[in-house]
Design a protein around this motif. Structure first.
Motif, PDB file in Angstrom:
ATOM      1  N   TYR A 255       8.201   0.226   4.402  1.00 20.03           N
ATOM      2  CA  TYR A 255       9.377   0.467   3.568  1.00 20.03           C
ATOM      3  C   TYR A 255       9.406   1.965   3.316  1.00 20.03           C
ATOM      4  O   TYR A 255       8.487   2.515   2.702  1.00 20.03           O
ATOM      5  CB  TYR A 255       9.303  -0.298   2.255  1.00 20.03           C
ATOM      6  CG  TYR A 255      10.590  -0.175   1.463  1.00 20.03           C
ATOM      7  CD1 TYR A 255      11.570  -1.145   1.566  1.00 20.03           C
ATOM      8  CD2 TYR A 255      10.849   0.942   0.682  1.00 20.03           C
ATOM      9  CE1 TYR A 255      12.766  -1.020   0.881  1.00 20.03           C
ATOM     10  CE2 TYR A 255      12.044   1.081  -0.001  1.00 20.03           C
ATOM     11  CZ  TYR A 255      12.991   0.099   0.098  1.00 20.03           C
ATOM     12  OH  TYR A 255      14.182   0.226  -0.564  1.00 20.03           O
ATOM     13  N   VAL A 256      10.426   2.646   3.812  1.00 18.97           N
ATOM     14  CA  VAL A 256      10.526   4.098   3.681  1.00 18.97           C
ATOM     15  C   VAL A 256      11.606   4.412   2.666  1.00 18.97           C
ATOM     16  O   VAL A 256      12.771   4.087   2.863  1.00 18.97           O
ATOM     17  CB  VAL A 256      10.867   4.747   5.044  1.00 18.97           C
ATOM     18  CG1 VAL A 256      10.906   6.264   4.903  1.00 18.97           C
ATOM     19  CG2 VAL A 256       9.876   4.329   6.105  1.00 18.97           C
ATOM     20  N   SER A 257      11.209   5.034   1.564  1.00 18.14           N
ATOM     21  CA  SER A 257      12.140   5.355   0.494  1.00 18.14           C
ATOM     22  C   SER A 257      12.322   6.853   0.400  1.00 18.14           C
ATOM     23  O   SER A 257      11.350   7.602   0.282  1.00 18.14           O
ATOM     24  CB  SER A 257      11.630   4.807  -0.834  1.00 18.14           C
ATOM     25  OG  SER A 257      12.537   5.130  -1.866  1.00 18.14           O
TER      26      SER A 257
ATOM     27  N   LEU B 235       0.859  -1.177   0.000  1.00 16.15           N
ATOM     28  CA  LEU B 235       0.000   0.000   0.000  1.00 16.15           C
ATOM     29  C   LEU B 235       0.896   1.228   0.000  1.00 16.15           C
ATOM     30  O   LEU B 235       1.763   1.362   0.868  1.00 16.15           O
ATOM     31  CB  LEU B 235      -0.891   0.019   1.243  1.00 16.15           C
ATOM     32  CG  LEU B 235      -1.773  -1.209   1.444  1.00 16.15           C
ATOM     33  CD1 LEU B 235      -2.466  -1.135   2.796  1.00 16.15           C
ATOM     34  CD2 LEU B 235      -2.803  -1.306   0.334  1.00 16.15           C
ATOM     35  N   ALA B 236       0.719   2.114  -0.973  1.00 13.45           N
ATOM     36  CA  ALA B 236       1.529   3.329  -1.020  1.00 13.45           C
ATOM     37  C   ALA B 236       1.049   4.264   0.065  1.00 13.45           C
ATOM     38  O   ALA B 236      -0.113   4.646   0.086  1.00 13.45           O
ATOM     39  CB  ALA B 236       1.417   3.995  -2.386  1.00 13.45           C
ATOM     40  N   GLY B 237       1.919   4.617   0.996  1.00 15.17           N
ATOM     41  CA  GLY B 237       1.534   5.470   2.109  1.00 15.17           C
ATOM     42  C   GLY B 237       2.011   6.883   1.913  1.00 15.17           C
ATOM     43  O   GLY B 237       2.723   7.430   2.728  1.00 15.17           O
TER      44      GLY B 237
ATOM     45  N   TRP C  91       6.492   6.646   2.575  1.00 16.29           N
ATOM     46  CA  TRP C  91       6.194   5.484   3.415  1.00 16.29           C
ATOM     47  C   TRP C  91       5.318   4.522   2.643  1.00 16.29           C
ATOM     48  O   TRP C  91       4.276   4.901   2.113  1.00 16.29           O
ATOM     49  CB  TRP C  91       5.472   5.927   4.681  1.00 16.29           C
ATOM     50  CG  TRP C  91       6.350   6.648   5.636  1.00 16.29           C
ATOM     51  CD1 TRP C  91       6.904   7.892   5.459  1.00 16.29           C
ATOM     52  CD2 TRP C  91       6.792   6.196   6.906  1.00 16.29           C
ATOM     53  NE1 TRP C  91       7.663   8.230   6.541  1.00 16.29           N
ATOM     54  CE2 TRP C  91       7.605   7.204   7.449  1.00 16.29           C
ATOM     55  CE3 TRP C  91       6.573   5.034   7.635  1.00 16.29           C
ATOM     56  CZ2 TRP C  91       8.196   7.083   8.701  1.00 16.29           C
ATOM     57  CZ3 TRP C  91       7.161   4.928   8.880  1.00 16.29           C
ATOM     58  CH2 TRP C  91       7.965   5.940   9.394  1.00 16.29           C
ATOM     59  N   ASN C  92       5.706   3.256   2.580  1.00 17.35           N
ATOM     60  CA  ASN C  92       4.965   2.218   1.890  1.00 17.35           C
ATOM     61  C   ASN C  92       4.691   1.094   2.882  1.00 17.35           C
ATOM     62  O   ASN C  92       5.617   0.517   3.445  1.00 17.35           O
ATOM     63  CB  ASN C  92       5.772   1.664   0.713  1.00 17.35           C
ATOM     64  CG  ASN C  92       6.094   2.731  -0.309  1.00 17.35           C
ATOM     65  OD1 ASN C  92       5.338   2.962  -1.230  1.00 17.35           O
ATOM     66  ND2 ASN C  92       7.229   3.396  -0.140  1.00 17.35           N
ATOM     67  N   LEU C  93       3.429   0.776   3.099  1.00 14.35           N
ATOM     68  CA  LEU C  93       3.069  -0.300   4.010  1.00 14.35           C
ATOM     69  C   LEU C  93       3.059  -1.600   3.227  1.00 14.35           C
ATOM     70  O   LEU C  93       2.364  -1.726   2.221  1.00 14.35           O
ATOM     71  CB  LEU C  93       1.697  -0.039   4.621  1.00 14.35           C
ATOM     72  CG  LEU C  93       1.166  -1.103   5.583  1.00 14.35           C
ATOM     73  CD1 LEU C  93       2.106  -1.277   6.766  1.00 14.35           C
ATOM     74  CD2 LEU C  93      -0.228  -0.736   6.052  1.00 14.35           C
ATOM     75  N   VAL C  94       3.851  -2.574   3.667  1.00 16.15           N
ATOM     76  CA  VAL C  94       3.935  -3.870   3.003  1.00 16.15           C
ATOM     77  C   VAL C  94       3.380  -4.915   3.950  1.00 16.15           C
ATOM     78  O   VAL C  94       3.886  -5.099   5.051  1.00 16.15           O
ATOM     79  CB  VAL C  94       5.393  -4.219   2.621  1.00 16.15           C
ATOM     80  CG1 VAL C  94       5.457  -5.562   1.906  1.00 16.15           C
ATOM     81  CG2 VAL C  94       6.003  -3.109   1.766  1.00 16.15           C
ATOM     82  N   GLY C  95       2.319  -5.590   3.530  1.00 17.77           N
ATOM     83  CA  GLY C  95       1.700  -6.616   4.355  1.00 17.77           C
ATOM     84  C   GLY C  95       2.095  -8.000   3.876  1.00 17.77           C
ATOM     85  O   GLY C  95       2.010  -8.293   2.688  1.00 17.77           O
ATOM     86  N   ASN C  96       2.533  -8.847   4.788  1.00 13.22           N
ATOM     87  CA  ASN C  96       2.900 -10.215   4.448  1.00 13.22           C
ATOM     88  C   ASN C  96       1.646 -11.082   4.475  1.00 13.22           C
ATOM     89  O   ASN C  96       0.914 -11.095   5.453  1.00 13.22           O
ATOM     90  CB  ASN C  96       3.942 -10.753   5.440  1.00 13.22           C
ATOM     91  CG  ASN C  96       4.409 -12.150   5.089  1.00 13.22           C
ATOM     92  OD1 ASN C  96       4.310 -12.575   3.944  1.00 13.22           O
ATOM     93  ND2 ASN C  96       4.914 -12.846   6.060  1.00 13.22           N
ATOM     94  N   ALA C  97       1.447 -11.816   3.412  1.00  6.74           N
ATOM     95  CA  ALA C  97       0.281 -12.713   3.343  1.00  6.74           C
ATOM     96  C   ALA C  97       0.411 -13.824   4.377  1.00  6.74           C
ATOM     97  O   ALA C  97       1.463 -14.033   4.957  1.00  6.74           O
ATOM     98  CB  ALA C  97       0.191 -13.310   1.947  1.00  6.74           C
ATOM     99  N   LYS C  98      -0.674 -14.556   4.599  1.00  2.00           N
ATOM    100  CA  LYS C  98      -0.687 -15.582   5.637  1.00  2.00           C
ATOM    101  C   LYS C  98      -0.157 -16.928   5.174  1.00  2.00           C
ATOM    102  O   LYS C  98      -0.362 -17.931   5.825  1.00  2.00           O
ATOM    103  CB  LYS C  98      -2.100 -15.726   6.183  1.00  2.00           C
ATOM    104  CG  LYS C  98      -2.570 -14.493   6.928  1.00  2.00           C
ATOM    105  CD  LYS C  98      -3.908 -14.703   7.581  1.00  2.00           C
ATOM    106  CE  LYS C  98      -4.305 -13.468   8.370  1.00  2.00           C
ATOM    107  NZ  LYS C  98      -5.582 -13.608   9.021  1.00  2.00           N
ATOM    108  N   ALA C  99       0.543 -16.974   4.053  1.00  2.00           N
ATOM    109  CA  ALA C  99       1.040 -18.250   3.530  1.00  2.00           C
ATOM    110  C   ALA C  99       2.323 -18.695   4.216  1.00  2.00           C
ATOM    111  O   ALA C  99       2.656 -19.863   4.193  1.00  2.00           O
ATOM    112  CB  ALA C  99       1.274 -18.142   2.024  1.00  2.00           C
TER     113      ALA C  99
ATOM    114  N   ASP D 299      17.201   4.390   2.118  1.00  2.00           N
ATOM    115  CA  ASP D 299      15.956   3.671   2.371  1.00  2.00           C
ATOM    116  C   ASP D 299      16.027   2.921   3.692  1.00  2.00           C
ATOM    117  O   ASP D 299      17.098   2.523   4.144  1.00  2.00           O
ATOM    118  CB  ASP D 299      15.663   2.692   1.241  1.00  2.00           C
ATOM    119  CG  ASP D 299      15.234   3.404  -0.033  1.00  2.00           C
ATOM    120  OD1 ASP D 299      15.239   4.648  -0.064  1.00  2.00           O
ATOM    121  OD2 ASP D 299      14.896   2.711  -1.001  1.00  2.00           O
ATOM    122  N   LYS D 300      14.860   2.721   4.302  1.00  2.00           N
ATOM    123  CA  LYS D 300      14.769   2.031   5.584  1.00  2.00           C
ATOM    124  C   LYS D 300      13.613   1.040   5.544  1.00  2.00           C
ATOM    125  O   LYS D 300      12.655   1.218   4.806  1.00  2.00           O
ATOM    126  CB  LYS D 300      14.500   3.029   6.711  1.00  2.00           C
ATOM    127  CG  LYS D 300      15.588   4.047   6.940  1.00  2.00           C
ATOM    128  CD  LYS D 300      15.138   5.077   7.961  1.00  2.00           C
ATOM    129  CE  LYS D 300      16.111   6.207   8.096  1.00  2.00           C
ATOM    130  NZ  LYS D 300      16.222   7.055   6.934  1.00  2.00           N
TER     131      LYS D 300
END
Length: 132
Positions: free
Chosen positions: A126-128, A30-32, A48-56, A71-72
């Motif tokens: 993920y902060v770019s 998600l682009a934040g 700021w980019n929110l990256v969600g890990n799937a439940k797999a 970047d951080k």
């Protein structure tokens, strides 16, 4: 706006439920950041980019290459977040370890590089600061 875009007021949030569960190994990004007018939001861009890990399964971000020099990756924890930066050896964050010499115990700073796992169902920022 297209059907895939959603606008939220500052301070608001939402949950994104994946409709296609055929491949749960790919993270949701998600682009934040603020996007003016009808400009499309990038998958990972400046800000700021929110990256969600799937439940797999767990996600190891060791192989993720930074887009810019500063970047951080910020991983929320129960206490202070872990703030990862990238150098020639990969992603790592500032940590301390206790060292005892004789009767004296000291906390020494070091760079922890072996803790790059995001558990299934969790996310990270993920902060770019670089170029898109």
């Amino acid at each position: 706006k297209s059907a895939s875009e959603v606008s939220l007021k500052r301070g608001s949030a939402f949950w994104l439920e994946r409709a296609n569960t055929a491949d749960l190994t790919k993270p949701i990004i998600l682009a934040g950041r603020y996007v003016a007018g009808d400009a499309p939001a990038p998958t990972i861009g400046v800000g700021w980019n929110l990256v969600g890990n799937a439940k797999a399964g767990d996600f190891n971000f060791s192989a993720v290459m930074p887009k810019g020099a500063n970047d951080k990756i910020i991983v929320p924890t129960g206490g202070a977040p872990k703030i990862y930066t990238y150098d020639a050896n990969g992603w790592g964050y500032a940590a301390t370890k206790e060292v005892t010499i004789g009767s004296r115990t000291m906390k020494l700073p070091y760079r922890k590089t072996d803790d790059n796992i995001i558990p299934a169902g969790h996310g990270f920022w993920y902060v770019s600061e670089g170029n898109e």
